[in-house]
Design an enzyme around this catalytic site. Sequence first.
Site, PDB file in Angstrom:
ATOM      1  N   SER A 185       4.626   9.712   8.480  1.00 45.68           N
ATOM      2  CA  SER A 185       4.471   8.265   8.537  1.00 45.68           C
ATOM      3  C   SER A 185       3.173   7.937   9.301  1.00 45.68           C
ATOM      4  CB  SER A 185       5.701   7.629   9.190  1.00 45.68           C
ATOM      5  OG  SER A 185       5.721   6.245   8.951  1.00 45.68           O
ATOM      6  N   ASP A 440      10.042   6.758  -1.745  1.00 49.57           N
ATOM      7  CA  ASP A 440       9.559   6.209  -0.479  1.00 49.57           C
ATOM      8  C   ASP A 440       8.622   5.018  -0.702  1.00 49.57           C
ATOM      9  OD1 ASP A 440       8.806   5.771   2.124  1.00 49.57           O
ATOM     10  OD2 ASP A 440       7.461   7.507   2.229  1.00 49.57           O
ATOM     11  N   HIS A 468      11.454   9.166   2.375  1.00 52.52           N
ATOM     12  CA  HIS A 468      10.463   9.175   3.439  1.00 52.52           C
ATOM     13  C   HIS A 468      10.536  10.434   4.302  1.00 52.52           C
ATOM     14  CE1 HIS A 468       7.564   7.010   5.879  1.00 52.52           C
ATOM     15  NE2 HIS A 468       8.254   7.281   6.961  1.00 52.52           N
TER      16      HIS A 468
END
Length: 698
Positions: A185, A440, A468
């Site tokens: 991320s 995602d 994710h």
Amino acid sequence: MLFSPARGLILLFLFDFTDAGRIFWKIKERVRNLQLQKAKQHLQMHTLRGQQLLQHVKEGRVHQQLDHFNRQDMSSFPQRFFVNEAYWQRPDGPVFLFVGGEGPIFEFDVLAGHHVDMAKEHGALLLAVEHRFYGDSINPDGLKTENLADLSSQQALADLAVFHQYISHSFNLSHRNTWISFGGSYSGALSAWFRGKFPHLVYGAVASSAPVKATLDFSAYSNTVGSSLRNEAVGGSPKCLAAVQEAFAAVEALMSRNGSQVAEDFGCCQIPKDADDQIELMQNLADIFMGSVQYNEEGVLMSINDLCGLMTNKSEETEAYNRLVKLSQIYHSTSEEPCLDISHEKTVKDLMDTSLHSGRRAERQWTYQTCTEFGFYQTCEDTSCPFSGRVTLQIHTELCLMLFGISQHSLPGRVAFTNSYYGGDDPETHRVLYVNGGVDPWKELSVVQDGTEDGEDARVVFIKDTAHCADMMRRRVTDRCSLKKAREEIEEHVSRWLKTGVQEKTENRIANQSRPSDSWGMKNVARVDGGEVVEGGGGVGREMRRWRREMGMQGGGGGRGGGKPAPCGVKSPLAAGTVRGPLTGRPTVKLHAAHGDAYPGPMFPATPLLIEVQPPPVAVRCADSEHKEPEDQEGGTLFLSAPPHTEHRASPTSCELRAGARGAPGGGEALQDTADSSGPTAGTAPTRTGYLRLGGTF
């Protein structure tokens, strides 16, 4: 800095903060807690080995400057990190750096995960470093608005560079230790950017679910959630998406007529009377779907398949509104909160809390970064959004002004600068592997196209049916085949990087040893004038005499004629010696050492080091100018000559210094400013300035 044995085992929390509602935050906490439980169970199954691993994990602190780009300000903060030496093959084993993101790091970051599995295979030293202003890496007053000015991704990358230097010194690392960075991320973006901005420090980077493209209006997030709810490969269906859209429309319709009924149905702490509270409720209901999609099949709340099964089941509830109510009740049954807090006023109050206890929550810090760098605001104004259209860009950006005094009109420029600085979703990076899942929503801001030429190393791993950061987790029997294959691809890239890294560094070292060195040391640099050069470390005196001979000059500083012309732009190997001799009345040239040459180490820029140079009383013939006698030679120098800089020429025929070294801060503008500030001295020729890179070459 102190190392201490790490106690206990807590997990990395893969944050993906936006200005989402409270439910989304709670779902993230559940992800953390669930992974924590799995990690503990894994260690308990291997109790003896688990205890041994914990003994190898040490916690440390290194003091970082708050502002790396202001050498006048030496304020610092303690940055927390973990080290795991259990698998390290000393002394030449690689280094795997796990980059912290917008949340605390934990021992888990060097004990479990796919990068840890690869560390076992390659004998790597495992490191995890916490992001400034998050977790425990923050000063007591760090959350005050005036102090948040030092919170940025640029400063965080500078922290990584200094941390690299610190660890290299602490563990006596060398060029033989190949560094690979990992992150997911936001920390995945940092991993990619670290490789892009400091390629000499980290050889390769894995960036999982990395949103490298800053976007103010991230409407694509909600749209991707809608697409996933329609994706039959992961349990969605067109009927599911239609049911969700119908349910949200029904909530808005009822709320406009009977807010009390809505509050009762969804277990709200307050009746949503004003518009802000109503938007808060709609955002929280959307969070259930957003969280389920983002963390699909992670065992948190419901998977897409479970959620869509409930939303399309008409056997118990015929109305989509009632099925949404039931879904909300299922969520609350696993929650510790007695009711759903939808007070917008309380949300703002929590974000304005600057007490240190709130530092580990991270909402305030991340909101600040969205205002100053990234945007990432998940809006629903697009007609394809399955949720409430009342969640607009305006309701997100007004928080920037309310919380930090940041004008909403400045946000587009801030986001544009971030993309210009890092390259957006088409960065010019090499040996960065971008890993994304098809489910995602954050893939929309990452690199998903290879864009490589034939024969180049691929830079993308795309897992069409995972969510994710799924690739970062340790291997599980229940993993999809596509996820297993993706991990194998990642392992192949890392193995290849480690192999080529050793080869390249060996070849470069041999090549550097086989040719004369033209790099200049910083030690013993003193005033440079026309006196005698005394040999220093590395035989600088010998290098200087050799250079004089090559230029057709005599060793003591004479040699007026008979030699070959000195081409403008030639560089001299002068520096690590001490130069004797007084300054005379002749004109001088002032040089500024740029960047790390003024401050040894990887951090830039540093306060320039001013060195005054006085050319010896000799003639120098330049390839592009006529012969000049000593009394007329204002710009000639035995140390460096370059094409004239027209704005600072003392005379049309003088041979002047190069205006700006490679990487000098400001380039020509910095030269202009320095030149103007120095000014001519009465009775002498104008003093000129320039940037000279000591410890390197032009």
